[in-house]
Design a protein around this motif. Structure first.
Motif, PDB file in Angstrom:
ATOM      1  N   PHE A   1       0.702  -1.534  -0.124  1.00 44.90           N
ATOM      2  CA  PHE A   1       0.216   0.158  -0.266  1.00 44.90           C
ATOM      3  C   PHE A   1       1.173   0.777  -0.792  1.00 44.90           C
TER       4      PHE A   1
ATOM      5  N   PHE B   1      -7.657  15.978   2.959  1.00 48.57           N
ATOM      6  CA  PHE B   1      -6.664  15.121   1.805  1.00 48.57           C
ATOM      7  C   PHE B   1      -7.914  14.209   1.471  1.00 48.57           C
TER       8      PHE B   1
ATOM      9  N   GLY C   1      -9.089   9.426  -0.033  1.00 50.18           N
ATOM     10  CA  GLY C   1      -9.149   8.461  -0.711  1.00 50.18           C
ATOM     11  C   GLY C   1      -9.977   8.116  -1.616  1.00 50.18           C
TER      12      GLY C   1
ATOM     13  N   TYR D   1      -5.179   3.241  -5.349  1.00 48.03           N
ATOM     14  CA  TYR D   1      -4.781   4.505  -4.485  1.00 48.03           C
ATOM     15  C   TYR D   1      -5.019   5.465  -5.556  1.00 48.03           C
TER      16      TYR D   1
ATOM     17  N   ARG E   1      -5.120   9.702  -4.086  1.00 49.70           N
ATOM     18  CA  ARG E   1      -4.863  10.553  -3.109  1.00 49.70           C
ATOM     19  C   ARG E   1      -5.461  12.333  -3.449  1.00 49.70           C
TER      20      ARG E   1
ATOM     21  N   TYR F   1      -4.283  -2.997   2.260  1.00 46.26           N
ATOM     22  CA  TYR F   1      -4.008  -2.377   3.341  1.00 46.26           C
ATOM     23  C   TYR F   1      -3.262  -2.655   4.494  1.00 46.26           C
TER      24      TYR F   1
ATOM     25  N   LYS G   1     -11.545  15.048   7.145  1.00 46.63           N
ATOM     26  CA  LYS G   1      -9.898  14.434   7.181  1.00 46.63           C
ATOM     27  C   LYS G   1      -9.169  15.171   6.630  1.00 46.63           C
TER      28      LYS G   1
ATOM     29  N   THR H   1      -7.753   4.974  10.905  1.00 45.90           N
ATOM     30  CA  THR H   1      -7.874   4.640   9.888  1.00 45.90           C
ATOM     31  C   THR H   1      -9.175   3.983   9.161  1.00 45.90           C
TER      32      THR H   1
ATOM     33  N   GLY I   1     -13.295   1.576   4.856  1.00 45.67           N
ATOM     34  CA  GLY I   1     -12.894   2.275   4.308  1.00 45.67           C
ATOM     35  C   GLY I   1     -12.145   1.746   2.808  1.00 45.67           C
ATOM     36  N   THR I   2     -11.653   3.217   1.957  1.00 43.71           N
ATOM     37  CA  THR I   2     -11.277   3.688   1.352  1.00 43.71           C
ATOM     38  C   THR I   2      -9.648   2.031   0.784  1.00 43.71           C
ATOM     39  N   ALA I   3      -8.902   2.665   1.890  1.00 42.26           N
ATOM     40  CA  ALA I   3      -7.914   1.757   1.977  1.00 42.26           C
ATOM     41  C   ALA I   3      -8.158   0.139   2.494  1.00 42.26           C
TER      42      ALA I   3
END
Ligand code: COI
Length: 354
Positions: free
Chosen positions: A27, A72, A74, A138, A140, A170, A195, A234, A299-301
């Motif tokens: 990741f 930020f 994701g 991914y 960002r 992740y 975020k 996270t 989560g996205t990650a």
């Protein structure tokens, strides 16, 4: 009428694509060839460019480095079997990004830069989108204050940047999490829902202490009494409590896109869902009585990562074997099929990059 922002493109002469081992992705270690950069100054966004990935030069007085105006997002993009590339729900991240911006007294980023710029960037670097199982690109997007000034005030200038890179999982195993009852992530009226970079920095030390005890992550609890479950820092937390899928929700918790999608899918399957306060007692008692049959981080990650054990006040509570979890396994397969274009997209969540 033409596009209100002329997105200039400068292509790299030194592609890194050949060096990427798509069968062994971790990741966040590999970055694609290009990035989008936009500058805000004098009350407007100007100079939107897609340029070769590279360093950004900054003044040592850059205010984001001192006072933390930095936010930020994701997002992930997936490759279909027919080679089309699809971005998963970037409209939701765009909305959330500008909510974070408002709370941190930063300018909103226009859709023509965030969404149209993102599509253009992904189109240029589409060969970085993996077609290997479980992998994705991914994305960002982030923004930070660039004014070189040491007074505490909202910056007059900002940089919005999008970088991307192919990633694998992740977390690659079920999580052992500890209920945190001393340190606090977010308080009511604060910035927990946003975020911003600081939310992640403040979590590092308490998380490290838990990791020293053998846990992977924390379950944050409310600032006032440490009695209510919030999120994992996270990722969001979701529990199957009896026949209801439950997730904690308040302004101290990030409004996760993956969690929201999972709740929507559950609803469409006729499963009851609730976004509400969950006390630590309800959770621990529920594990002991068998009422809590599933628990996961979303989560996205993290995508959907099962929680296998929960530590609370020196005791460890074991949850069901992740392989046997009916809802988690069904929803993860469904989400994967949807995101890789293997099934119809009844919700309209896939943004195809033409
Ligand atoms: C994401 O899930 O995209 C995040 O930004 C969380 C971060 C821990 C990687």
């Amino acid at each position: 009428m033409g596009h209100p922002y002329n997105i200039e493109v400068e292509l790299t002469q030194n592609s890194q694509l050949e060096k990427v081992d798509f069968n062994n992705l971790k990741f966040g270690q590999i970055l694609s060839d290009h990035m989008l950069v936009a500058d805000y100054d004098d009350g407007e966004w100007k100079e939107v460019k897609i340029v070769p990935y590279g360093n950004i030069s900054l003044s040592p007085a850059t205010s984001a480095l001192h006072y933390g105006q930095a936010i930020f997002e994701g997002i992930k993009a997936y490759k279909f079997e027919d080679d089309r590339v699809s971005i998963f729900r970037p409209d939701k991240n765009f909305e959330r990004f500008n909510k974070s911006a408002l709370r941190l007294e930063m300018p909103a980023v226009p859709k023509e830069i965030f969404i149209d710029g993102l599509k253009k960037l992904i189109d240029i670097d589409r060969n970085f989108v993996p077609n290997t199982a479980g992998a994705s690109l991914y994305i960002r997007p982030y923004m930070f204050a660039t004014e070189a000034a040491l007074g505490v005030h909202p910056s007059k200038s900002y940089k919005f940047v999008i970088i991307t890179g192919p990633v694998g999982a992740y977390y690659n195993k079920p999580l052992r999490v500890k209920v945190e009852t001393f340190y606090t992530r977010a308080a009511a009226g604060g910035v927990g829902f946003s975020k911003n970079a600081g939310n992640y920095a403040l979590a590092l030390y308490p998380t490290k202490l838990a990791q020293d005890e053998g846990f992977d992550q924390l379950i944050w609890t409310d600032a006032k009494e440490h009695k209510y479950v919030e999120e994992a820092g996270t990722a969001n937390l979701v529990f199957m409590l009896g026949d209801t899928l439950v997730t904690p929700g308040s302004d101290t918790v990030l409004q996760g896109v993956t969690r929201h999608s999972i709740m929507d899918i559950a609803n469409s399957w006729g499963i009851k869902t609730e976004t509400r306060d969950v006390s630590v007692k309800e959770l621990i008692d529920g594990i002991e009585t068998g009422q809590v049959s599933e628990a996961f981080a979303a989560g996205t990650a993290a995508t959907l990562t099962p929680i296998s054990e929960i530590g609370f006040e020196g005791k460890v509570y074991k949850l069901s074997d992740p392989e046997t979890r009916t809802f988690s396994n069904r929803v993860v397969n469904y989400l994967n099929d949807l995101r890789y274009g293997k099934i119809e997209d009844p919700f309209g969540w896939n943004f195809i990059v033409e």
